[in-house]
Design a protein around this motif. Structure first.
Motif, PDB file in Angstrom:
ATOM      1  N   TYR A  19       0.839  -1.198   0.000  1.00 38.42           N
ATOM      2  CA  TYR A  19       0.000   0.000   0.000  1.00 38.42           C
ATOM      3  C   TYR A  19       0.876   1.251   0.000  1.00 38.42           C
ATOM      4  O   TYR A  19       0.507   2.292   0.545  1.00 38.42           O
ATOM      5  CB  TYR A  19      -0.927  -0.003   1.223  1.00 38.42           C
ATOM      6  CG  TYR A  19      -1.446  -1.380   1.574  1.00 38.42           C
ATOM      7  CD1 TYR A  19      -2.395  -1.999   0.774  1.00 38.42           C
ATOM      8  CD2 TYR A  19      -0.964  -2.069   2.686  1.00 38.42           C
ATOM      9  CE1 TYR A  19      -2.857  -3.274   1.074  1.00 38.42           C
ATOM     10  CE2 TYR A  19      -1.422  -3.339   2.991  1.00 38.42           C
ATOM     11  CZ  TYR A  19      -2.364  -3.934   2.190  1.00 38.42           C
ATOM     12  OH  TYR A  19      -2.809  -5.199   2.485  1.00 38.42           O
ATOM     13  N   ASP A  41      -7.834  -6.738   3.691  1.00 38.43           N
ATOM     14  CA  ASP A  41      -9.115  -6.458   4.336  1.00 38.43           C
ATOM     15  C   ASP A  41      -8.914  -5.733   5.669  1.00 38.43           C
ATOM     16  O   ASP A  41      -9.623  -4.770   5.979  1.00 38.43           O
ATOM     17  CB  ASP A  41      -9.896  -7.763   4.557  1.00 38.43           C
ATOM     18  CG  ASP A  41     -10.371  -8.375   3.249  1.00 38.43           C
ATOM     19  OD1 ASP A  41     -10.549  -7.626   2.273  1.00 38.43           O
ATOM     20  OD2 ASP A  41     -10.537  -9.611   3.197  1.00 38.43           O
ATOM     21  N   LYS A  89      -7.772  -2.111   4.950  1.00 38.61           N
ATOM     22  CA  LYS A  89      -8.879  -1.247   4.524  1.00 38.61           C
ATOM     23  C   LYS A  89      -9.760  -0.871   5.710  1.00 38.61           C
ATOM     24  O   LYS A  89     -10.201   0.276   5.828  1.00 38.61           O
ATOM     25  CB  LYS A  89      -9.699  -1.947   3.445  1.00 38.61           C
ATOM     26  CG  LYS A  89      -9.046  -1.958   2.085  1.00 38.61           C
ATOM     27  CD  LYS A  89     -10.016  -2.365   0.986  1.00 38.61           C
ATOM     28  CE  LYS A  89     -10.424  -3.806   1.117  1.00 38.61           C
ATOM     29  NZ  LYS A  89     -11.206  -4.258  -0.070  1.00 38.61           N
ATOM     30  N   TYR A 147      -7.392   4.716  -0.650  1.00 37.90           N
ATOM     31  CA  TYR A 147      -7.989   5.546  -1.693  1.00 37.90           C
ATOM     32  C   TYR A 147      -8.187   4.755  -2.990  1.00 37.90           C
ATOM     33  O   TYR A 147      -9.033   5.105  -3.805  1.00 37.90           O
ATOM     34  CB  TYR A 147      -7.082   6.741  -1.997  1.00 37.90           C
ATOM     35  CG  TYR A 147      -6.974   7.741  -0.879  1.00 37.90           C
ATOM     36  CD1 TYR A 147      -8.077   8.483  -0.476  1.00 37.90           C
ATOM     37  CD2 TYR A 147      -5.764   7.965  -0.227  1.00 37.90           C
ATOM     38  CE1 TYR A 147      -7.981   9.413   0.546  1.00 37.90           C
ATOM     39  CE2 TYR A 147      -5.655   8.901   0.790  1.00 37.90           C
ATOM     40  CZ  TYR A 147      -6.773   9.621   1.181  1.00 37.90           C
ATOM     41  OH  TYR A 147      -6.669  10.539   2.181  1.00 37.90           O
ATOM     42  N   LEU A 148      -7.387   3.711  -3.145  1.00 35.76           N
ATOM     43  CA  LEU A 148      -7.342   2.989  -4.413  1.00 35.76           C
ATOM     44  C   LEU A 148      -7.988   1.616  -4.256  1.00 35.76           C
ATOM     45  O   LEU A 148      -7.752   0.934  -3.255  1.00 35.76           O
ATOM     46  CB  LEU A 148      -5.885   2.826  -4.839  1.00 35.76           C
ATOM     47  CG  LEU A 148      -5.575   2.673  -6.334  1.00 35.76           C
ATOM     48  CD1 LEU A 148      -6.006   3.907  -7.101  1.00 35.76           C
ATOM     49  CD2 LEU A 148      -4.089   2.419  -6.529  1.00 35.76           C
ATOM     50  N   ASP A 149      -8.799   1.231  -5.220  1.00 32.88           N
ATOM     51  CA  ASP A 149      -9.316  -0.130  -5.271  1.00 32.88           C
ATOM     52  C   ASP A 149      -8.233  -0.996  -5.929  1.00 32.88           C
ATOM     53  O   ASP A 149      -8.083  -0.997  -7.153  1.00 32.88           O
ATOM     54  CB  ASP A 149     -10.609  -0.162  -6.091  1.00 32.88           C
ATOM     55  CG  ASP A 149     -11.219  -1.564  -6.137  1.00 32.88           C
ATOM     56  OD1 ASP A 149     -10.523  -2.532  -5.760  1.00 32.88           O
ATOM     57  OD2 ASP A 149     -12.379  -1.685  -6.572  1.00 32.88           O
ATOM     58  N   LEU A 150      -7.496  -1.726  -5.099  1.00 34.81           N
ATOM     59  CA  LEU A 150      -6.331  -2.449  -5.606  1.00 34.81           C
ATOM     60  C   LEU A 150      -6.691  -3.691  -6.409  1.00 34.81           C
ATOM     61  O   LEU A 150      -5.791  -4.373  -6.917  1.00 34.81           O
ATOM     62  CB  LEU A 150      -5.408  -2.828  -4.439  1.00 34.81           C
ATOM     63  CG  LEU A 150      -4.695  -1.650  -3.779  1.00 34.81           C
ATOM     64  CD1 LEU A 150      -3.791  -2.143  -2.667  1.00 34.81           C
ATOM     65  CD2 LEU A 150      -3.898  -0.864  -4.793  1.00 34.81           C
ATOM     66  N   GLU A 151      -7.972  -3.988  -6.531  1.00 30.79           N
ATOM     67  CA  GLU A 151      -8.359  -5.077  -7.415  1.00 30.79           C
ATOM     68  C   GLU A 151      -8.680  -4.530  -8.800  1.00 30.79           C
ATOM     69  O   GLU A 151      -8.229  -5.046  -9.821  1.00 30.79           O
ATOM     70  CB  GLU A 151      -9.568  -5.822  -6.842  1.00 30.79           C
ATOM     71  CG  GLU A 151      -9.931  -7.076  -7.609  1.00 30.79           C
ATOM     72  CD  GLU A 151      -8.766  -8.041  -7.740  1.00 30.79           C
ATOM     73  OE1 GLU A 151      -8.540  -8.573  -8.851  1.00 30.79           O
ATOM     74  OE2 GLU A 151      -8.051  -8.262  -6.728  1.00 30.79           O
ATOM     75  N   ALA A 152      -9.417  -3.421  -8.835  1.00 33.61           N
ATOM     76  CA  ALA A 152      -9.805  -2.850 -10.135  1.00 33.61           C
ATOM     77  C   ALA A 152      -8.736  -1.922 -10.693  1.00 33.61           C
ATOM     78  O   ALA A 152      -8.582  -1.808 -11.911  1.00 33.61           O
ATOM     79  CB  ALA A 152     -11.127  -2.096  -9.989  1.00 33.61           C
ATOM     80  N   GLN A 153      -7.989  -1.246  -9.785  1.00 31.80           N
ATOM     81  CA  GLN A 153      -6.999  -0.249 -10.224  1.00 31.80           C
ATOM     82  C   GLN A 153      -5.621  -0.667  -9.715  1.00 31.80           C
ATOM     83  O   GLN A 153      -5.208  -0.253  -8.642  1.00 31.80           O
ATOM     84  CB  GLN A 153      -7.368   1.131  -9.673  1.00 31.80           C
ATOM     85  CG  GLN A 153      -8.760   1.601 -10.081  1.00 31.80           C
ATOM     86  CD  GLN A 153      -9.254   2.708  -9.170  1.00 31.80           C
ATOM     87  OE1 GLN A 153      -9.441   2.513  -7.977  1.00 31.80           O
ATOM     88  NE2 GLN A 153      -9.462   3.880  -9.734  1.00 31.80           N
ATOM     89  N   ARG A 154      -4.948  -1.481 -10.463  1.00 28.71           N
ATOM     90  CA  ARG A 154      -3.617  -1.927 -10.040  1.00 28.71           C
ATOM     91  C   ARG A 154      -2.741  -2.101 -11.275  1.00 28.71           C
ATOM     92  O   ARG A 154      -3.221  -2.491 -12.346  1.00 28.71           O
ATOM     93  CB  ARG A 154      -3.695  -3.238  -9.259  1.00 28.71           C
ATOM     94  CG  ARG A 154      -4.477  -4.350  -9.967  1.00 28.71           C
ATOM     95  CD  ARG A 154      -4.595  -5.596  -9.095  1.00 28.71           C
ATOM     96  NE  ARG A 154      -5.504  -6.568  -9.652  1.00 28.71           N
ATOM     97  CZ  ARG A 154      -5.195  -7.471 -10.571  1.00 28.71           C
ATOM     98  NH1 ARG A 154      -3.955  -7.509 -11.051  1.00 28.71           N
ATOM     99  NH2 ARG A 154      -6.086  -8.329 -11.010  1.00 28.71           N
ATOM    100  N   ARG A 159      -1.993  -8.769  -7.982  1.00 29.69           N
ATOM    101  CA  ARG A 159      -2.141  -8.611  -6.526  1.00 29.69           C
ATOM    102  C   ARG A 159      -2.276  -9.994  -5.908  1.00 29.69           C
ATOM    103  O   ARG A 159      -3.158 -10.770  -6.277  1.00 29.69           O
ATOM    104  CB  ARG A 159      -3.369  -7.767  -6.189  1.00 29.69           C
ATOM    105  CG  ARG A 159      -3.469  -7.449  -4.692  1.00 29.69           C
ATOM    106  CD  ARG A 159      -4.724  -6.687  -4.353  1.00 29.69           C
ATOM    107  NE  ARG A 159      -5.929  -7.500  -4.500  1.00 29.69           N
ATOM    108  CZ  ARG A 159      -6.342  -8.403  -3.611  1.00 29.69           C
ATOM    109  NH1 ARG A 159      -5.622  -8.627  -2.511  1.00 29.69           N
ATOM    110  NH2 ARG A 159      -7.451  -9.084  -3.819  1.00 29.69           N
TER     111      ARG A 159
END
Length: 962
Positions: A869, A891, A894, A900-907, A911
């Motif tokens: 992160y 989890d 979070k 701030y970042l959705d690390l599944e959709a925005q990576r 991951r």
């Protein structure tokens, strides 16, 4: 009420209440247990006093800070209980607690819950109350209105002396005690109306011993105090004790006790008499007394005893809670010999006095048979102890119990200490600081027998009879930072030498950071169970040079603490007015405003991570300005001697520009921030800083945040707002320019800081070096010891708020070595706010780069970045090289901190949740990168659109050119 258990006592009840408090049980559960039956009136009063001053008071303080609803709930629970408490108990509480509970008991519930009186009292409890004298009495000055002024009167619980003992010596046959003692908040500026007397109080009816005590000038008391605006220069004292005062009192006590034993037809026994030391202070019409406690580190912790006659000693000693006692102690049993015989250790000793032929011995709490034989002048005793039992035994004292007499502690009385070596372990029979025999079994320990300072270097020599092989002396700071220095071994002897002011670090040198450094020995690259502590030979304790040594503006002191534990204490050499609370208060309230009134200077102050390193965006801006030949004054803030900033010559930019260094917290630091035209920082400045109108404050921050920061943190959203919220608001209002890496980052930073001023989206200046890899990488590799041709994996996790002391490396380095092979090297970069990681070298496969000054250099040479992160993912994406996200606790992160970042959709890369998955991806990283190339490119366009190697030039043009 809940019935109490049979045999309940105050101590048992207090432990049970504390257990509920530690588990976070609700307030009504604590009160129910406190009110349980089974205690007498006196026991009830004692319990009430303890819990009101302790856990109930702390729980009320916590509720006071959590808003009206929590305050109302606490009042509802506490009010019925307080009605049952003895008024004398409530009157004798510390003044803050006294007033708070009075308000809870008498004020209107809604008014008190909706107001801020309880919150103000909770905040005031963290600092000594201001004192106000009215006539001949002293009262507290609290931030709330109290109709009954008698509640504010200071009582014994509020007038506890603050004490410290700096020296205990024998001079001319008398015991001399030197230190300081004062009442917090009451200045002691002269001898006038200022007296202190040390009193020794013995058992019950024995008359106390009043020591001849004089006040002495001791400005160190002011420098070490926590209260701003107070002067304790004349709080020093010197007290002298004549041992005869103890001897005649002990003699009277012995006669009385002997007569009682004779009436019971028992033999008289020589007994130890103990006096506790108290100090009584009369200062400006205030009188208070308290226990004399608080030894300085080093020799004062092991004060010498004095033999008054054959086998009788006067010894100053310290209790477990650091309170001073003086004992008159007979030697009723002494050790005469130790030897090993097969599977047993044979101990022999002598009991002076009457002949004894029966009895027992005791080691710790284990009683065992012993032989007693009458001899001339007393009796000889002997006992056998099993070797295998002792090898794993903790330190235990040796006692003998002659039949018909009380147990006697066995003393050394000049008998040499013994070390019995058995493989990689040893059994030691030694004396403690009171000369009592202690037996223990443990790993073979290195023992320091001599030390010396020479030209700023510390040389230690001693004995380490462990198995042959390479060993390092491991210096470890409380924060987890370690340095290793190889031992030179010859047989059982060892020698080691190092310069505390110039410890090696990646091809450079740095001083030991401020604090206490412990010492242990371990094989190279090994940590944990392989480390064994170093000790000081007891025979050498009196020869140790514990005086301070000043080297390069820093102060070092080698001392033996806790009797025989060697430590090295490091600190910056600072004047007293820069390290005391009173001095800092004067600098910020008087000196700093006066400097702000002077004309502005054409200078720039650079502060990177509060002066901890020469790195990040401030470094990039500074070097760009030097490349342009900017000859203005450049000032670097340096904390704890962390670095020396290079000038233009060291950077290969020609002669002429030499930066100025100011020590963080010094007068020069205050002056620089008061008068410099430009200020460049990547974190908040000190809370006393207030920007002037003609200053330009450039806040670069230290990266685009992935995790929540500023106002978005959970504790910053609570009502009432925490004090740090106001500090952040004040700080942010002073920024003239905030830089950002991307439009996305701009929105996050404005919201997190509540910033409404000018913002420059220029990219991160620190990332410009990533576009000069070919020119910079060879030198960085050499500095780190990374061979050419090896693929570099950089593992750089961020910190965990809930687990900052954890030094474990989550990535399985041994598994990575097996999978990746010898053509890879893993750099492990711990976060500065996390405990320093324990990195196993694995033959050079893994390198700990936590203390490397600048993360940007590590990103230059990295072929793959493994992070979680951290903002480093936004930096490294500009290189086009692979990024792997290792997030085993996403989890929890979070929920605890927020992202701030959705690390599944925005990576930008895969991951993964386990170390095995990370290792497998690293093994096939090239194919993985190809598969995720489109995702990577989209991430770079969104989050690093301006990182092209020109970010610093854009900022310098915007701020400094024109």
């Amino acid at each position: 009420m809940t019935p109490a258990r049979q045999g309940d006592s105050v101590a048992d009840r207090l432990r049970a209440v504390q257990e509920l408090y530690d588990r976070g049980e609700p307030l009504d559960a604590l009160v129910e247990l406190i009110r349980a039956e089974g205690l007498s009136s006196a026991e009830r009063a004692r319990l009430d006093a303890e819990v009101l001053a302790g856990c109930l008071g702390a729980r009320l303080d916590a509720a006071a800070k959590r808003g009206p609803a929590r305050r109302a709930q606490a009042i509802e629970v506490l009010r019925p209980y307080l009605a049952t408490v003895d008024p004398k108990v409530k009157r004798d509480l510390p003044v803050g607690r006294r007033v708070a509970f009075h308000l809870v008991e008498t004020a209107d519930t809604k008014t008190l819950a909706d107001g801020d009186a309880l919150a103000k009292l909770a905040a005031a409890a963290a600092e000594p109350s201001r004192r106000v004298r009215k006539g001949l009495r002293w009262y507290a000055d609290l931030p709330v209105e109290v109709p009954d002024q008698s509640l504010l009167r200071l009582r014994p619980a509020d007038m506890v002396p603050v004490t410290r003992i700096d020296d205990i010596t024998w001079e001319g046959g008398k015991l001399r005690i030197t230190g300081h003692a004062y009442l917090a908040g009451l200045s002691v500026r002269s001898r006038r109306f200022n007296r202190a007397t040390v009193v020794l109080r013995g058992p019950r009816w024995l008359p106390p011993v009043t020591l001849r005590t004089t006040r002495v000038f001791r400005p160190e008391a002011t420098h070490d105090a926590r209260e701003p605006g107070c002067n304790y220069d004349w709080a020093g004292f010197q007290a002298e004790l004549n041992p005869f005062s103890l001897r005649w009192r002990a003699g009277v006590r012995a006669m009385v006790r002997g007569a009682k034993r004779m009436i019971k037809r028992r033999h008289t026994v020589q007994d130890t008499t103990t006096w506790r030391a108290e100090i009584v202070i009369w200062s400006r019409a205030a009188r208070a007394k308290g226990v004399l406690r608080g030894p300085s580190i080093g020799r004062v912790e092991r004060p010498a005893g004095r033999r008054t006659r054959d086998r009788w000693w006067v010894r100053p000693v310290w209790t477990s809670d650091k309170a001073l006692q003086v004992v008159l102690q007979p030697t009723r049993a002494e050790l005469t010999g130790v030897k090993i015989d097969g599977e047993t250790v044979e101990l022999t000793g002598f009991l002076p006095g009457r002949a004894v032929d029966k009895g027992k011995a005791r080691v710790g709490g284990h009683r065992m048979p012993a032989e007693f034989t009458p001899a001339e002048g007393g009796s000889v005793f002997s006992l056998s102890l099993g070797v295998q039992t002792l090898l794993t035994a903790d330190a235990r004292r040796l006692w003998v119990e002659p039949k018909g007499d009380p147990a006697a502690s066995v003393m050394l009385e000049g008998t040499p200490e013994t070390r019995l070596l058995l493989g990689d372990r040893e059994i030691t029979v030694q004396g403690d600081r009171r000369d009592r025999v202690v037996i223990s079994g443990h790993k073979v320990l290195p023992v320091i027998k001599a030390m010396a300072w020479h030209d700023g270097a510390l040389k230690l020599s001693g004995e380490y009879p462990a198995e042959a092989g390479e060993r390092d002396l491991v210096l470890r700071h409380r924060g987890g930072l370690t340095y290793r220095v190889p031992l030179r071994r010859e047989g059982t002897a060892f020698e080691v030498e190092f310069a505390p002011g110039a410890m090696p670090r990646f091809g450079d040198t740095t001083p030991l950071v401020e604090g206490t450094w412990t010492m242990s020995v371990a094989p190279p690259g090994k940590y944990g169970p392989a480390m064994v502590p170093v000790r000081v030979d007891h025979a050498a304790l009196d020869t140790i040079d514990e005086e301070q040594r000043t080297v390069g503006g820093r102060v070092y002191r080698f001392v033996a603490t806790r009797y025989d534990v060697p430590v090295l204490v490091a600190a910056e050499e600072r004047p007293g007015d820069e390290r005391s609370a009173a001095g800092v208060w004067a600098l910020s309230r008087t000196f700093y405003p006066a400097e702000k009134a002077k004309p502005i200077r054409q200078a720039t102050v650079y502060a990177s991570f509060d002066g901890r390193s020469y790195s990040d965006n401030p470094r990039a801006i500074y070097e760009e300005r030097l490349r342009r030949g900017d000859e203005g004054e450049h000032i670097w803030v340096v904390r704890d001697g962390a670095f020396t900033p290079p000038g233009s010559a060291e950077l290969g930019l020609g002669e002429g520009i030499v930066p100025t260094v100011v020590r963080e917290g010094s007068r020069e630091h205050y002056e620089a921030l008061a008068r410099a035209r430009y200020i460049v920082a990547n974190q908040f400045l000190p809370p006393w800083f207030r920007a002037r109108d003609d200053q330009v404050y450039v806040q670069t921050w230290h990266g685009t945040p992935v995790k929540h920061i500023g106002r978005d943190l959970p504790h910053m959203r609570r009502e009432p707002r925490p004090p740090v919220y106001a500090r952040q608001t004040t700080e942010v209002r002073q920024w003239d320019l905030l830089i950002s890496q991307s439009p996305w980052a701009s929105g996050v930073l404005r919201k997190a800081f509540g910033y409404e001023g000018e913002l420059l989206e220029c990219g991160n200046p620190r990332n410009d070096v990533l576009f000069h890899r070919d020119a910079l990488a060879p030198a960085i590799r050499r500095r780190l010891g990374v061979p050419e041709g090896k693929r570099v994996v950089l593992y750089a996790p961020t910190f965990r708020d809930w687990d900052r002391r954890n030094a474990a490396v989550k990535l399985d380095l041994a598994d990575a070595q097996r999978a990746l092979g010898d053509d890879h090297v893993v750099l492990v970069r711990g976060h500065m706010m996390q405990a320093f990681p324990h990195v196993q070298s694995l033959g050079g496969f893994a390198i700990d780069v936590t203390t490397y000054p600048d993360m940007a250099d590590l990103l230059v040479i990295a072929d793959v970045l493994v992070t979680d992160y951290s903002s480093s993912m936004f930096d490294f994406v500009a290189t086009g090289r692979p990024i792997v996200l290792f997030t085993p606790d996403i989890d929890k992160y979070k929920n605890s901190r927020g992202l701030y970042l959705d690390l599944e959709a925005q990576r930008p890369g895969p991951r993964l949740a386990s170390s095995a998955e990370v290792v497998e991806v690293l093994r096939t990283i090239d194919s993985v990168s190809v598969r995720l190339a489109d995702r990577y490119a989209a991430f770079a366009r969104t989050y690093a659109p301006h990182d092209s190697g020109k970010a610093t030039a854009r900022l310098v043009d915007h701020v400094f050119t024109g």
